[in-house]
Design a protein around this motif. Structure first.
Motif, mmCIF file in Angstrom:
data_model
loop_
_atom_site.group_PDB
_atom_site.id
_atom_site.type_symbol
_atom_site.label_atom_id
_atom_site.label_comp_id
_atom_site.label_asym_id
_atom_site.label_seq_id
_atom_site.Cartn_x
_atom_site.Cartn_y
_atom_site.Cartn_z
ATOM 1 N N ILE A 7 0.899 -0.611 0.845
ATOM 2 C CA ILE A 7 -0.046 -0.029 -0.086
ATOM 3 C C ILE A 7 0.301 1.197 -0.009
ATOM 4 C CG2 ILE A 7 -2.042 1.192 1.307
ATOM 5 C CD1 ILE A 7 -2.888 -0.722 2.664
ATOM 6 N N THR A 8 0.932 1.882 -0.796
ATOM 7 C CA THR A 8 1.349 3.078 -1.148
ATOM 8 C C THR A 8 0.612 4.649 -0.674
ATOM 9 O OG1 THR A 8 3.084 2.763 -2.077
ATOM 10 C CG2 THR A 8 2.506 5.277 -2.042
ATOM 11 N N LEU A 9 0.349 5.662 -0.197
ATOM 12 C CA LEU A 9 -0.036 6.667 0.388
ATOM 13 C C LEU A 9 0.371 7.779 -0.462
ATOM 14 C CD1 LEU A 9 -2.501 8.144 1.633
ATOM 15 C CD2 LEU A 9 -1.047 8.086 3.740
ATOM 16 N N TYR A 11 0.609 11.212 -0.482
ATOM 17 C CA TYR A 11 0.562 12.202 1.204
ATOM 18 C C TYR A 11 1.487 14.207 1.022
ATOM 19 C CZ TYR A 11 0.589 12.893 6.085
ATOM 20 O OH TYR A 11 0.867 13.218 7.681
ATOM 21 N N ARG A 21 -3.433 8.555 6.443
ATOM 22 C CA ARG A 21 -2.403 7.957 7.009
ATOM 23 C C ARG A 21 -3.116 7.814 8.402
ATOM 24 N NH1 ARG A 21 3.555 11.141 8.940
ATOM 25 N NH2 ARG A 21 4.543 9.007 9.099
ATOM 26 N N TYR A 31 3.132 0.152 5.181
ATOM 27 C CA TYR A 31 2.395 1.689 3.597
ATOM 28 C C TYR A 31 3.700 2.260 3.847
ATOM 29 C CZ TYR A 31 1.478 5.352 7.485
ATOM 30 O OH TYR A 31 1.722 6.062 8.211
ATOM 31 N N ILE A 60 -4.222 6.707 -2.922
ATOM 32 C CA ILE A 60 -3.719 5.167 -2.537
ATOM 33 C C ILE A 60 -3.615 4.212 -3.968
ATOM 34 C CG2 ILE A 60 -4.037 5.075 -0.171
ATOM 35 C CD1 ILE A 60 -6.196 2.605 -0.895
ATOM 36 N N HIS A 62 -2.936 -0.342 -3.723
ATOM 37 C CA HIS A 62 -2.830 -0.701 -3.892
ATOM 38 C C HIS A 62 -2.891 -1.928 -4.617
ATOM 39 C CE1 HIS A 62 -5.002 -4.123 -1.786
ATOM 40 N NE2 HIS A 62 -3.984 -4.159 -1.229
ATOM 41 N N ILE A 73 -11.376 6.367 0.024
ATOM 42 C CA ILE A 73 -9.784 5.359 0.677
ATOM 43 C C ILE A 73 -10.148 5.245 1.475
ATOM 44 C CG2 ILE A 73 -7.472 6.282 1.706
ATOM 45 C CD1 ILE A 73 -7.390 8.206 -1.186
#
Length: 220
Positions: A7-9, A11, A21, A31, A60, A62, A73
């Motif tokens: 998982i990349t947020l 941000y 977050r 993440y 995000i 995923h 999200i």
């Protein structure tokens, strides 16, 4: 798609992404942060516009699934990790109320606040998505009055969304600091994850401001 996919947020500190977050922290799942310096305009660069053409955070990624829009999200992550207990199940009687307040945020709360902030004369109650500013706030206050959470004794991802929203909007005077709101804000901001994320956000925001000022100075 499995929960084990990364998982990349996407941000930036002290933005709507802070709540996403916070949700990930409360879920206790791994993440990665892809940090954008919005003070330097990185959210408007082609690489990020390929992720979200609106140039907004959060988003995000995923595995191969990309999700934008704050409520989407929250819904996606809370359902993905349903075992963490932050989302009522599809057949749970509380599911409808949970979905209502997730969607109310973007459909009613934010439009009403933007009109108020920009001092725009709202349309008639029949023509706005939120009826009126006072109607919108009264509905929210009524939902929180019994407490302690939107679903009574049960905290959900919706509370993480609203805790952040009410904290910031009362701080800037966009929402009156009514006793019901203050009790709820104090409850949500006392959580360890909230304190941890906001402290890290403050440090990161200061770094971004300094970086933007250096770039401005170098370009002068």
């Amino acid at each position: 798609m499995t929960k084990r996919e990364p998982i990349t947020l996407f941000y930036s500190p002290q933005t709507r992404a802070t709540g996403a977050r916070l949700l990930l922290e409360e879920l206790g799942v791994p993440y990665e942060l892809h940090v954008l310096n919005m003070k330097a305009g990185e959210q408007r660069q082609p690489d990020y516009l390929a992720v979200n053409p609106m140039g907004k955070v959060p988003a995000i990624l995923h595995g191969g699934t990309l999700v934008t829009e704050q409520a989407a999200i929250y819904l996606y992550l809370a359902d993905l990790f349903a075992e963490k207990g932050l989302a009522p199940a599809i057949d749970d009687p509380d599911r409808g109320t949970y979905l209502r307040w997730m969607v109310f945020y973007g459909n009613c709360f934010e439009p009403a606040l933007i009109d108020r902030y920009l001092q725009r004369e709202p349309a008639s109650p029949n023509e706005t998505p939120y009826s009126s500013y006072d109607d919108m706030l009264d509905a929210l206050e009524g939902a929180l009055a019994a407490g302690p959470y939107l679903l009574g004794e049960r905290m959900t991802a919706a509370d993480l969304l609203w805790g952040v929203a009410l904290h910031w909007t009362t701080m800037f005077g966009l929402v009156p600091d009514r006793p019901v709101f203050r009790r709820y804000i104090d409850l949500m901001t006392a959580r360890d994850a909230y304190r941890r994320v906001t402290e890290e956000d403050a440090a990161l925001a200061a770094e971004h401001q300094a970086e933007a000022e250096r770039k401005t100075g170098a370009a002068a």
